[in-house]
Design a protein around this motif. Structure first.
Motif, PDB file in Angstrom:
ATOM      1  N   LYS A   5      14.593  -3.089  -9.937  1.00  0.00           N
ATOM      2  CA  LYS A   5      14.389  -4.453  -9.445  1.00  0.00           C
ATOM      3  C   LYS A   5      14.455  -4.525  -7.924  1.00  0.00           C
ATOM      4  O   LYS A   5      13.798  -5.372  -7.298  1.00  0.00           O
ATOM      5  CB  LYS A   5      15.441  -5.387 -10.063  1.00  0.00           C
ATOM      6  CG  LYS A   5      15.208  -6.849  -9.739  1.00  0.00           C
ATOM      7  CD  LYS A   5      16.164  -7.759 -10.485  1.00  0.00           C
ATOM      8  CE  LYS A   5      15.876  -9.226 -10.179  1.00  0.00           C
ATOM      9  NZ  LYS A   5      16.758 -10.145 -10.929  1.00  0.00           N
ATOM     10  N   ASP A  12      16.418 -14.035  -7.953  1.00  0.00           N
ATOM     11  CA  ASP A  12      17.477 -13.753  -8.925  1.00  0.00           C
ATOM     12  C   ASP A  12      17.533 -14.792 -10.036  1.00  0.00           C
ATOM     13  O   ASP A  12      17.941 -14.488 -11.162  1.00  0.00           O
ATOM     14  CB  ASP A  12      18.835 -13.681  -8.213  1.00  0.00           C
ATOM     15  CG  ASP A  12      18.978 -12.424  -7.365  1.00  0.00           C
ATOM     16  OD1 ASP A  12      18.260 -11.436  -7.658  1.00  0.00           O
ATOM     17  OD2 ASP A  12      19.782 -12.440  -6.415  1.00  0.00           O
ATOM     18  N   THR A  15      13.893 -15.200 -14.660  1.00  0.00           N
ATOM     19  CA  THR A  15      13.835 -14.115 -15.639  1.00  0.00           C
ATOM     20  C   THR A  15      12.364 -13.888 -15.963  1.00  0.00           C
ATOM     21  O   THR A  15      11.773 -14.643 -16.742  1.00  0.00           O
ATOM     22  CB  THR A  15      14.623 -14.483 -16.912  1.00  0.00           C
ATOM     23  OG1 THR A  15      15.990 -14.735 -16.559  1.00  0.00           O
ATOM     24  CG2 THR A  15      14.555 -13.358 -17.930  1.00  0.00           C
ATOM     25  N   TYR A  16      11.780 -12.892 -15.334  1.00  0.00           N
ATOM     26  CA  TYR A  16      10.336 -12.672 -15.445  1.00  0.00           C
ATOM     27  C   TYR A  16      10.050 -11.609 -16.501  1.00  0.00           C
ATOM     28  O   TYR A  16      10.277 -10.416 -16.288  1.00  0.00           O
ATOM     29  CB  TYR A  16       9.744 -12.250 -14.099  1.00  0.00           C
ATOM     30  CG  TYR A  16       8.230 -12.306 -14.090  1.00  0.00           C
ATOM     31  CD1 TYR A  16       7.569 -13.523 -14.011  1.00  0.00           C
ATOM     32  CD2 TYR A  16       7.467 -11.142 -14.185  1.00  0.00           C
ATOM     33  CE1 TYR A  16       6.178 -13.594 -14.023  1.00  0.00           C
ATOM     34  CE2 TYR A  16       6.081 -11.198 -14.195  1.00  0.00           C
ATOM     35  CZ  TYR A  16       5.438 -12.427 -14.114  1.00  0.00           C
ATOM     36  OH  TYR A  16       4.059 -12.498 -14.128  1.00  0.00           O
ATOM     37  N   LEU A  17       9.559 -12.067 -17.653  1.00  0.00           N
ATOM     38  CA  LEU A  17       9.224 -11.175 -18.772  1.00  0.00           C
ATOM     39  C   LEU A  17       7.738 -11.302 -19.090  1.00  0.00           C
ATOM     40  O   LEU A  17       7.342 -11.466 -20.229  1.00  0.00           O
ATOM     41  CB  LEU A  17      10.076 -11.542 -19.993  1.00  0.00           C
ATOM     42  CG  LEU A  17      11.582 -11.333 -19.843  1.00  0.00           C
ATOM     43  CD1 LEU A  17      12.350 -12.027 -20.957  1.00  0.00           C
ATOM     44  CD2 LEU A  17      11.910  -9.836 -19.816  1.00  0.00           C
ATOM     45  N   VAL A 349      12.864 -18.858 -17.758  1.00  0.00           N
ATOM     46  CA  VAL A 349      12.485 -17.625 -18.454  1.00  0.00           C
ATOM     47  C   VAL A 349      10.965 -17.642 -18.579  1.00  0.00           C
ATOM     48  O   VAL A 349      10.401 -18.497 -19.266  1.00  0.00           O
ATOM     49  CB  VAL A 349      13.147 -17.534 -19.838  1.00  0.00           C
ATOM     50  CG1 VAL A 349      12.654 -16.298 -20.586  1.00  0.00           C
ATOM     51  CG2 VAL A 349      14.660 -17.499 -19.689  1.00  0.00           C
ATOM     52  N   ASN A 366      13.138  -5.438 -14.874  1.00  0.00           N
ATOM     53  CA  ASN A 366      13.996  -6.234 -15.755  1.00  0.00           C
ATOM     54  C   ASN A 366      15.311  -5.520 -16.036  1.00  0.00           C
ATOM     55  O   ASN A 366      15.425  -4.301 -15.879  1.00  0.00           O
ATOM     56  CB  ASN A 366      13.288  -6.546 -17.067  1.00  0.00           C
ATOM     57  CG  ASN A 366      12.178  -7.559 -16.884  1.00  0.00           C
ATOM     58  OD1 ASN A 366      11.006  -7.252 -17.085  1.00  0.00           O
ATOM     59  ND2 ASN A 366      12.529  -8.771 -16.485  1.00  0.00           N
ATOM     60  N   ASP A 370      18.383  -9.972 -18.612  1.00  0.00           N
ATOM     61  CA  ASP A 370      17.165 -10.744 -18.829  1.00  0.00           C
ATOM     62  C   ASP A 370      16.852 -10.889 -20.315  1.00  0.00           C
ATOM     63  O   ASP A 370      16.522 -11.972 -20.799  1.00  0.00           O
ATOM     64  CB  ASP A 370      15.972 -10.068 -18.139  1.00  0.00           C
ATOM     65  CG  ASP A 370      16.074 -10.074 -16.623  1.00  0.00           C
ATOM     66  OD1 ASP A 370      16.748 -10.973 -16.083  1.00  0.00           O
ATOM     67  OD2 ASP A 370      15.480  -9.179 -15.991  1.00  0.00           O
ATOM     68  N   LYS A 373      19.367 -13.136 -22.133  1.00  0.00           N
ATOM     69  CA  LYS A 373      19.107 -14.557 -21.897  1.00  0.00           C
ATOM     70  C   LYS A 373      18.028 -15.063 -22.840  1.00  0.00           C
ATOM     71  O   LYS A 373      18.151 -16.140 -23.439  1.00  0.00           O
ATOM     72  CB  LYS A 373      18.694 -14.779 -20.445  1.00  0.00           C
ATOM     73  CG  LYS A 373      18.567 -16.243 -20.055  1.00  0.00           C
ATOM     74  CD  LYS A 373      18.302 -16.380 -18.560  1.00  0.00           C
ATOM     75  CE  LYS A 373      18.258 -17.849 -18.146  1.00  0.00           C
ATOM     76  NZ  LYS A 373      17.992 -17.992 -16.690  1.00  0.00           N
TER      77      LYS A 373
END
Length: 387
Positions: A5, A12, A15-17, A349, A366, A370, A373
């Motif tokens: 990261k 911060d 939450t990048y998925l 998210v 990630n 992450d 969450k």
């Protein structure tokens, strides 16, 4: 295993998925782009060699990534461009058929729709068996069963863009070879994060956008063209793809011959002085990570998440039938999609909805937190009856 990261500029609180939508730029790629724009201020900073050197390095890096000769790698602006080169050179006869996986990305549908209309071909879109207990296995079996002696081309992805279903490319290659058909692969959602070996799979063509798992800029991608296309006709004629094009003084001596290999299919102005340095930096970093590492790392991240979500009643494909870097979470029919979308947005998210699938696509930036969450939000929604 180590998260990377720190190599990205991701906030911060996010939450990048969603790498399957667009990869965040590596800091090094961003810096390469800034330096490229600065260099572009002054035309005197560029020599004739600059039109060729970085693009040759890109071909080598991508060739290393997919285990293919760099002479068969070309730069393309998009998947649709790369597929257009294929469509222009396919030899199909009226009454033959083209096989596609259903609901694949439009850039790997529209070229074949036009080809079918222009040449009187049957376009077969193959879906999984809706009643099958193993949806992914049934999809692969149906694809294989659909191929017959009248099939001239099969166009699929390696992993389905909506839910990560893995298509058995080696089996498809064997079957297409049996009937004399081409195998054309859209590698946009796999190459870079999932090992792909041209010498093993032996596709006739492979086309990839560069801004997802290759971690490069938008509007620049890569394609591999096999021997079938060696004497093909490209969709455009540009000066830089012809013999002796590096001799600027002699460009008025028009050449009927192309450069060797697949270079005839490369996009005009492929030297793109702003984007090429960014893609080159990105490919070098992806090769340093390796797709094997990315699969192992993301597999470690998602293991407990998938187990917990299955316990809560979510439907997720088994390992080996999807990638670790991209998987779909299928909802029940009474799911309140809008409410769940709002909850995810409020918690920052970032994921994608594709059809009836919630698409999750982590990468090396990630962390376990992450995925925890995401798990908490979905399991709580299930308890509250949102799903």
């Amino acid at each position: 295993m180590e998260s990377f990261k720190h190599l990205f500029h991701l906030p911060d609180e996010i939450t990048y998925l969603n790498c399957a939508y667009m990869a965040p730029l590596l800091q090094s790629v961003e810096e390469a782009g800034i330096e490229a724009v600065k260099k572009r201020r002054n035309p005197l900073a560029f020599s004739a060699d600059d039109f060729f050197s970085d693009t040759e390095s890109i071909r080598s890096e991508f060739g290393r990534l997919i285990n293919a000769p760099s002479s068969r790698v070309v730069l393309v602006p998009s998947v649709s461009y790369g597929m257009a080169n294929v469509a222009r050179n396919v030899q199909c006869s009226r009454g033959e058929n083209i096989i596609l996986a259903a609901e694949q990305f439009p850039s790997n549908y529209y070229p074949w729709e036009r080809l079918a209309k222009e040449h009187g071909l049957e376009l077969r879109q193959i879906s999984p068996d809706p009643k099958a207990e193993n949806r992914e296995a049934s999809w692969n079996e149906r694809l294989l069963d659909a191929i017959d002696t009248n099939t001239c081309l099969v166009a699929v992805s390696h992993t389905h863009w909506a839910d990560g279903t893995l298509f058995r490319l080696q089996d498809l290659r064997a079957r297409t070879r049996d009937v004399g058909a081409l195998l054309v692969v859209d590698g946009t959602q796999s190459v870079g994060a999932l090992p792909f070996d041209v010498s093993v799979i032996q596709p006739d063509a492979l086309v990839c956008a560069g801004y997802k798992w290759l971690m490069g800029p938008y509007a620049l991608g890569l394609a591999y063209y096999g021997p079938y296309f060696d004497n093909g006709t490209p969709v455009e004629e540009n000066w830089i793809n012809r013999k002796n094009s590096s001799d600027f003084k002699g460009l008025v001596n028009y050449q009927s011959e192309y450069e060797t290999g697949a270079i005839r299919f490369e996009v005009g102005e492929h030297s793109n002085f702003n984007l090429v340095p960014m893609l080159l930096k990105a490919l070098r970093q992806v090769n340093e990570f390796t797709p094997q590492y990315i699969q192992s790392y993301t597999g470690q991240l998602i293991e407990s998440t998938i187990a917990d979500l299955r316990d809560s009643g979510f439907r997720i494909a088994a390992a080996g039938q999807r990638g670790n870097h991209l998987f779909g979470i299928r909802m029940r029919q009474n799911t309140d999609h809008e409410q769940l979308r709002k909850t995810l947005d409020n918690e920052k998210v970032i994921v994608s909805w594709r059809g009836d699938s919630l698409r999750i696509s982590p990468n090396v930036y990630n962390t376990q937190a992450d995925l925890e969450k995401l798990t908490t939000i979905l399991t709580e929604a299930a308890k509250m009856g949102v799903l």
